[in-house]
Scaffold this active site. Structure first.
Site, short mmCIF file in Angstrom:
data_model
loop_
_atom_site.label_atom_id
_atom_site.label_comp_id
_atom_site.label_asym_id
_atom_site.label_seq_id
_atom_site.Cartn_x
_atom_site.Cartn_y
_atom_site.Cartn_z
N ASP A 12 0.73 -1.13 0.06
CA ASP A 12 0.12 0.00 0.14
C ASP A 12 0.92 1.17 -0.01
OD1 ASP A 12 -2.37 -1.73 -0.05
OD2 ASP A 12 -2.51 -1.07 2.35
N GLY A 48 -3.00 -5.37 1.70
CA GLY A 48 -3.84 -6.36 1.08
C GLY A 48 -4.80 -7.05 2.12
N PHE A 116 -5.63 0.68 -7.87
CA PHE A 116 -5.20 -0.78 -7.58
C PHE A 116 -4.67 -1.46 -8.84
CE2 PHE A 116 -5.58 -5.35 -6.48
CZ PHE A 116 -4.93 -5.39 -5.21
N GLN A 168 -14.44 -4.94 -1.97
CA GLN A 168 -13.97 -4.00 -3.24
C GLN A 168 -14.28 -5.08 -4.65
OE1 GLN A 168 -11.76 -4.56 -0.88
NE2 GLN A 168 -10.63 -2.66 -0.48
N ASN A 191 -19.55 -3.89 4.09
CA ASN A 191 -20.12 -2.68 4.75
C ASN A 191 -21.35 -2.21 4.22
OD1 ASN A 191 -19.71 -1.41 2.35
ND2 ASN A 191 -17.46 -0.80 2.61
N THR A 219 -21.10 -3.46 8.38
CA THR A 219 -20.33 -2.69 9.26
C THR A 219 -20.72 -1.32 8.96
OG1 THR A 219 -18.38 -2.71 7.93
CG2 THR A 219 -18.40 -4.39 9.79
N GLY A 221 -18.92 1.69 10.04
CA GLY A 221 -17.93 2.56 10.27
C GLY A 221 -18.03 3.21 11.82
N GLY A 224 -20.89 1.62 14.43
CA GLY A 224 -20.94 0.26 14.89
C GLY A 224 -21.22 -0.81 13.73
N ASP A 252 -10.59 -4.78 7.29
CA ASP A 252 -9.84 -6.01 7.49
C ASP A 252 -9.51 -6.49 8.89
OD1 ASP A 252 -9.76 -6.04 4.78
OD2 ASP A 252 -7.93 -5.02 4.62
#
Length: 302
Positions: A12, A48, A116, A168, A191, A219, A221, A224, A252
């Site tokens: 990254d 990753g 990416f 993604q 998410n 999820t 953010g 919660g 992750d």
């Protein structure tokens, strides 16, 4: 007990933009977009999805087995994993290509723009999953398209329950393919944005989706996460972070906590409580693999 983590291993490159994307991008000019961002800060991290999840699990005391690919420039990543005590038995080196690379730019509101390059990740399907006595759990996280499809089938054939985490990689698949992933999986994690896309492509809502698996996690953010079990929703509150430094790898880290809890046979609620804690820990640190879990993080979960 060990957990097989199918997902990308990547470098990254993380850049900090000291402004807001919203003030630099003019909606009425998107058809002729030509924007440059000054990024005074830049660093390179190990990342990753597969590597980040393995790091989180290892920090929590689990036994992660990352399955992925690196390129001719991947020696440093392999050495890092071995130094941490994480097995590289299922990591393959691919010649004539680079390790996957993510170029991530973050603004003051923690919005991110990512480019990416998949590189060696596109060969991740060459490694096959077979039954092994110590492997009782797995995850399909973003990886090469063929790898995600084939590894899901191989988990199912080997009788290994797994988490489907499209992340993604979700846009690569149509509704029928996503439905097949869900039918093979035991748990699904997304998410809120991915959850909407997944439901739209499958033609279901979250309640119906949750009835097809043991558990569904959405999820949210800083809000919660939602747990869905057999059509019933429970909100697990967020944990306030000591600082908001870098969101890269928070999801992750959360998934690493989920897998650690599932390894222990915990309830989904207890897994999510730990996930929210480690997400708050991660966002206070720069980079996806630079935080340290302390014993206090694991206290008072019951």
């Amino acid at each position: 007990m060990a957990t097989l983590i199918c997902g990308s291993l990547a470098f990254d490159t993380i850049m900090g933009f000291e402004g807001r994307f919203a003030t630099q991008i003019l909606p009425e000019q998107l058809h002729i977009l030509n924007v440059s961002f000054l990024v005074p800060t830049l660093r390179r991290d190990f990342g990753g999805c597969g590597g980040n999840i393995a790091y989180a699990m290892h920090q929590l005391g689990g036994t992660p087995l990352p399955m992925g690919t690196v390129g001719t420039d991947g020696a440093d990543y392999l050495e890092r994993l071995r130094t941490l005590g994480i097995s590289t038995d299922f990591v393959k080196e691919v010649s004539d290509t680079y390790t996957a690379q993510a170029m991530i730019m973050t603004d003051l509101d923690n919005n991110q723009i990512t480019a990416f390059h998949p590189g060696a990740m596109m060969q991740a399907h060459v490694t096959r999953i077979t039954a092994r006595e110590d492997i009782r759990l797995g995850i399909i996280s973003p990886d090469g398209r063929d790898a995600m499809l084939q590894h899901a089938e191989q988990f199912h054939a080997a009788g290994i329950p797994f988490v489907f985490d499209p992340g993604q990689g979700l846009p690569m698949f149509d509704g029928a393919e996503l439905a097949h992933f869900v039918d093979l999986a035991s748990w699904v994690t997304v998410n809120d944005y991915e959850g909407k896309m997944l439901c739209d492509r499958m033609g279901v809502d979250l309640a119906e989706l949750s009835r097809r698996v043991r558990g569904l996690v959405v999820t949210l953010g800083g809000e919660g996460c939602e747990l869905w079990e057999q059509g019933q929703k429970t909100l697990v509150p967020a944990v306030k972070a000591s600082a908001v430094v870098d969101p890269t790898g928070c999801g992750d880290a959360w998934r690493g906590a989920l897998l650690h809890g599932l390894e222990q046979g915990w309830s989904l609620h207890k897994c999510a409580t730990l996930g929210n804690r480690i997400g708050a820990l991660k966002i206070a640190a720069k980079g996806p693999q630079n935080y340290v879990v302390t014993p206090e993080l694991l206290s008072g979960l019951d």
